[in-house]
Design an enzyme around this catalytic site. Structure first.
Site, mmCIF file in Angstrom:
data_model
loop_
_atom_site.group_PDB
_atom_site.id
_atom_site.type_symbol
_atom_site.label_atom_id
_atom_site.label_comp_id
_atom_site.label_asym_id
_atom_site.label_seq_id
_atom_site.Cartn_x
_atom_site.Cartn_y
_atom_site.Cartn_z
ATOM 1 N N ARG A 181 0.832 -1.195 0.000
ATOM 2 C CA ARG A 181 0.000 0.000 0.000
ATOM 3 C C ARG A 181 0.871 1.251 0.000
ATOM 4 O O ARG A 181 1.707 1.431 0.886
ATOM 5 C CB ARG A 181 -0.909 -0.007 1.242
ATOM 6 C CG ARG A 181 -1.937 1.108 1.184
ATOM 7 C CD ARG A 181 -3.010 0.900 2.195
ATOM 8 N NE ARG A 181 -2.547 1.132 3.544
ATOM 9 C CZ ARG A 181 -3.350 1.452 4.555
ATOM 10 N NH1 ARG A 181 -4.639 1.526 4.364
ATOM 11 N NH2 ARG A 181 -2.861 1.652 5.744
ATOM 12 N N THR A 190 -0.885 7.599 -1.316
ATOM 13 C CA THR A 190 -2.170 7.513 -2.043
ATOM 14 C C THR A 190 -3.115 6.489 -1.432
ATOM 15 O O THR A 190 -4.302 6.464 -1.750
ATOM 16 C CB THR A 190 -1.914 7.098 -3.502
ATOM 17 O OG1 THR A 190 -1.363 5.772 -3.497
ATOM 18 C CG2 THR A 190 -0.949 8.053 -4.197
ATOM 19 N N ASP A 226 -2.176 -8.823 12.908
ATOM 20 C CA ASP A 226 -1.564 -8.908 11.580
ATOM 21 C C ASP A 226 -1.259 -10.368 11.280
ATOM 22 O O ASP A 226 -0.428 -10.994 11.935
ATOM 23 C CB ASP A 226 -0.275 -8.073 11.552
ATOM 24 C CG ASP A 226 0.308 -8.008 10.147
ATOM 25 O OD1 ASP A 226 0.302 -6.916 9.561
ATOM 26 O OD2 ASP A 226 0.736 -9.071 9.628
ATOM 27 N N ASP A 265 2.418 -11.232 10.499
ATOM 28 C CA ASP A 265 3.262 -11.196 11.700
ATOM 29 C C ASP A 265 2.991 -12.387 12.607
ATOM 30 O O ASP A 265 3.920 -12.984 13.159
ATOM 31 C CB ASP A 265 3.027 -9.894 12.478
ATOM 32 C CG ASP A 265 3.688 -8.695 11.818
ATOM 33 O OD1 ASP A 265 4.546 -8.899 10.934
ATOM 34 O OD2 ASP A 265 3.335 -7.555 12.179
HETATM 35 N N1 URA Z 1 -4.289 -7.568 7.464
HETATM 36 C C1 URA Z 1 -4.057 -8.260 8.591
HETATM 37 O O1 URA Z 1 -3.116 -9.045 8.665
HETATM 38 N N2 URA Z 1 -4.879 -8.076 9.652
HETATM 39 C C2 URA Z 1 -5.933 -7.251 9.605
HETATM 40 O O2 URA Z 1 -6.654 -7.146 10.591
HETATM 41 C C3 URA Z 1 -6.171 -6.530 8.410
HETATM 42 C C4 URA Z 1 -5.332 -6.699 7.359
#
Ligand code: URA
Length: 209
Positions: free
Chosen positions: A104, A108, A200, A203
């Site tokens: 991302r 933008t 995430d 992660d």
């Molecule tokens: N990507 C992720 O890994 N977790 C989220 O909550 C949103 C996007």
């Protein structure tokens, strides 16, 4: 298929709750994702075309149901999509595999492509795009745009968790792409994370921060 299928099977829901728990260690998280990926794959492949093959059991001859040999491509949306790949490949070992990398742009907020490698003849394949988290839907919709530009016409999207915002975005951009997920959560927070979610996914899966 319906535009949205939520797999409410008790095994899926139990494993998902374990994944959501922030105390679940990385290795266990990865293993649970692999297990759920197979249960979700069961649903996303439910209507694969079948034919029959003449075989002989030890008892007698029969026309036994077998897959009609539909070509398939699994496409992982990097990096978290990779956590869903191996489990599905165990069930469908003949599937070809592609990868789409998008990040991302912080100015933008639009997805920018950094990697794209997919099998040939996408127009002849059932394409299953995989990403654990359908959050804003921006990168998922962009990934589907790229697959369609390469000729894919029969695409399904498999994820673990979806936000209502992501589902709406996908429905607006790609109403022809059915979504299979284990749960639809409440909403996105101001940072674009799904809540209650699981954090995430990349992660949690790889032990990064
Ligand atoms: N990507 C992720 O890994 N977790 C989220 O909550 C949103 C996007």
């Amino acid at each position: 298929m319906d535009h949205l299928t939520v797999v409410t099977h008790p095994l899926v829901q139990h494993k998902l709750s374990l994944m959501r728990d922030k105390g679940t260690p990385t290795a266990v998280f990865r293993q649970l994702l692999r297990e759920i990926s197979q249960l979700l794959a069961y649903e996303v492949t439910r209507d694969l075309p079948m034919t029959t093959r003449a075989i002989e059991t030890p008892m007698q001859a029969m026309d036994a149901p077998v897959l009609a040999g539909r070509k398939m491509a699994l496409v992982s949306i990097l990096r978290a999509g990779n956590g869903l790949l191996d489990g599905i490949l165990e069930l469908v070992p003949s599937a070809r595999v592609g990868f789409v990398g998008l990040y991302r742009d912080e100015a933008t907020l639009e997805p920018v492509q950094y990697y794209f490698k997919v099998p040939d003849q996408l127009d002849e394949r059932l394409v299953i795009a995989v990403d654990p988290m359908l959050a804003t839907g921006n990168s998922s919709a962009a990934a589907i745009d790229l697959l369609k530009a390469k000729g894919a016409t029969d695409i399904r999207f498999l994820c673990l968790l979806a936000a209502p915002e992501g589902i709406a975005r996908m429905k607006a951009a790609h109403p022809d792409v059915p979504i299979v997920t284990a749960a639809v959560d409440e909403r996105l927070n101001e940072s674009g994370y799904i809540v209650p979610g699981l954090g995430d996914a990349g992660d949690r899966m790889f032990g990064t921060k």
